[in-house]
Design an enzyme around this catalytic site. Structure first.
Site, PDB file in Angstrom:
ATOM      1  N   ILE A  55       0.866  -1.180   0.000  1.00  0.00           N
ATOM      2  CA  ILE A  55       0.000   0.000   0.000  1.00  0.00           C
ATOM      3  C   ILE A  55       0.901   1.227   0.000  1.00  0.00           C
ATOM      4  O   ILE A  55       1.947   1.249   0.654  1.00  0.00           O
ATOM      5  CB  ILE A  55      -0.957   0.016   1.205  1.00  0.00           C
ATOM      6  CG1 ILE A  55      -1.838   1.273   1.178  1.00  0.00           C
ATOM      7  CG2 ILE A  55      -0.224  -0.086   2.544  1.00  0.00           C
ATOM      8  CD1 ILE A  55      -2.937   1.287   2.206  1.00  0.00           C
ATOM      9  N   SER A  56       0.480   2.264  -0.723  1.00  0.00           N
ATOM     10  CA  SER A  56       1.264   3.495  -0.819  1.00  0.00           C
ATOM     11  C   SER A  56       1.316   4.229   0.505  1.00  0.00           C
ATOM     12  O   SER A  56       0.497   4.010   1.380  1.00  0.00           O
ATOM     13  CB  SER A  56       0.626   4.447  -1.830  1.00  0.00           C
ATOM     14  OG  SER A  56       0.437   3.827  -3.050  1.00  0.00           O
ATOM     15  N   GLN A  57       2.270   5.144   0.592  1.00  0.00           N
ATOM     16  CA  GLN A  57       2.363   6.029   1.761  1.00  0.00           C
ATOM     17  C   GLN A  57       1.064   6.841   1.850  1.00  0.00           C
ATOM     18  O   GLN A  57       0.412   7.101   0.830  1.00  0.00           O
ATOM     19  CB  GLN A  57       3.567   6.950   1.610  1.00  0.00           C
ATOM     20  CG  GLN A  57       3.406   7.949   0.487  1.00  0.00           C
ATOM     21  CD  GLN A  57       4.699   8.622   0.084  1.00  0.00           C
ATOM     22  OE1 GLN A  57       5.225   8.370  -0.988  1.00  0.00           O
ATOM     23  NE2 GLN A  57       5.198   9.484   0.925  1.00  0.00           N
TER      24      GLN A  57
ATOM     25  N   PHE B 213       4.092   2.095  -8.134  1.00  0.00           N
ATOM     26  CA  PHE B 213       3.041   1.181  -7.672  1.00  0.00           C
ATOM     27  C   PHE B 213       3.362  -0.240  -8.122  1.00  0.00           C
ATOM     28  O   PHE B 213       4.101  -0.437  -9.080  1.00  0.00           O
ATOM     29  CB  PHE B 213       1.682   1.577  -8.279  1.00  0.00           C
ATOM     30  CG  PHE B 213       0.953   2.651  -7.517  1.00  0.00           C
ATOM     31  CD1 PHE B 213       1.397   3.967  -7.522  1.00  0.00           C
ATOM     32  CD2 PHE B 213      -0.191   2.358  -6.785  1.00  0.00           C
ATOM     33  CE1 PHE B 213       0.722   4.959  -6.815  1.00  0.00           C
ATOM     34  CE2 PHE B 213      -0.871   3.335  -6.076  1.00  0.00           C
ATOM     35  CZ  PHE B 213      -0.412   4.638  -6.089  1.00  0.00           C
TER      36      PHE B 213
END
Ligand code: SAH
Length: 242
Positions: free
Chosen positions: A83-85, A230
């Site tokens: 999951i992204s920041q 991503f």
């Protein structure tokens, strides 16, 4: 449990420690969230009060298992995915804000992962269909969403979401949280024609440009929101599995 060391939360609408919480105790998740919102989101230009409030409310530490769930970095969510920041999740959320408000807006997410992004949209008032190709991630995400009270607003479906989910189209917004070589045409067709917005990382497997598309009838305007990294969108309209 190891937590980042925080100094005293800064004052401000969303930078304040919640009432009753010990402002000095960085182990309190609510304190960590207030810091995340102040230092990572507001300080970098996210200024929509609804979006900031949603990030302050959704308990990220119940979606990811990590010592530092509110840290300024991407995190593993299982099955080799990340999951992204928080900032990138916020930029994507902010980018798709519906002109007529979030309430009951129908949205599609491709790449459920932990369920955190879907929970943010649900907290804002949207109704979300979210597609995940890894069954074990979908199962865990459904559990996280149930535990945090968002299950009734988010439907998690297992499958290849690269062709979207026509059954519930059109969508006010589509968020693709995995990177593909181009924007799948079926997704653009499933956007509401009067200002529907789609955000997706587009480019190579290793790095992409976060791309925002807005649809007005048959017109589609594109905007580049900056470079991102991503995990790949794997599927019929994405990259091949390898
Ligand atoms: N939004 C997620 C993080 C997504 S990580 C969160 O909030 O936690 C990207 C996810 O996209 C991964 O879980 C990956 O398995 C999934 N994915 C990749 N290609 C996909 C596809 N074609 N259809 C559905 N999910 C896909």
């Amino acid at each position: 449990m190891r937590w980042p060391r925080f100094s005293r939360p800064r004052d401000g609408a969303f930078g304040r420690a919640p009432e009753g919480a010990d402002a000095q105790d960085p182990r309190d998740p609510a304190v960590a969230r207030a810091r995340m919102v102040a230092d990572q989101l507001r300080a970098r230009g996210i200024d929509d009060d609804d979006v900031l409030a949603a990030f302050e409310r959704v308990e990220r530490h119940r979606f990811v298992t990590d010592d530092d769930p509110y840290g300024d970095h991407a995190l593993p969510v299982g099955s080799g995915q990340t999951i992204s920041q928080p900032y990138v999740v916020a930029v994507m959320t902010d980018a798709v804000r519906p002109d007529d408000g979030w309430h009951d807006a129908r949205m599609l997410e491709i790449g459920t992962g932990s369920g955190y992004q879907a929970a943010i949209l649900a907290e804002l008032g949207a109704r979300v269909v979210s597609i995940e190709r890894h069954e074990e991630l979908a199962t865990a995400a459904r559990q996280h969403l149930a535990d945090t009270g968002y299950a009734d607003r988010v439907e998690v479906i297992v499958g290849d979401g690269s062709a979207g989910w026509p059954a519930e189209a059109p969508y006010r917004a589509i968020l693709v949280t995995a990177g593909g070589p181009s924007i799948p045409e079926p997704l653009l067709d499933q956007l509401e024609p009067d200002g529907g917005r789609l955000v997706m990382p587009v480019g190579e497997r290793e790095h992409q440009a976060l791309t925002l598309v807005e649809r007005r009838g048959d017109e589609r305007s594109h905007r580049d929101l900056g470079p991102v990294v991503f995990v790949p969108l794997i599927g019929e309209h994405g990259h091949s599995a390898r």
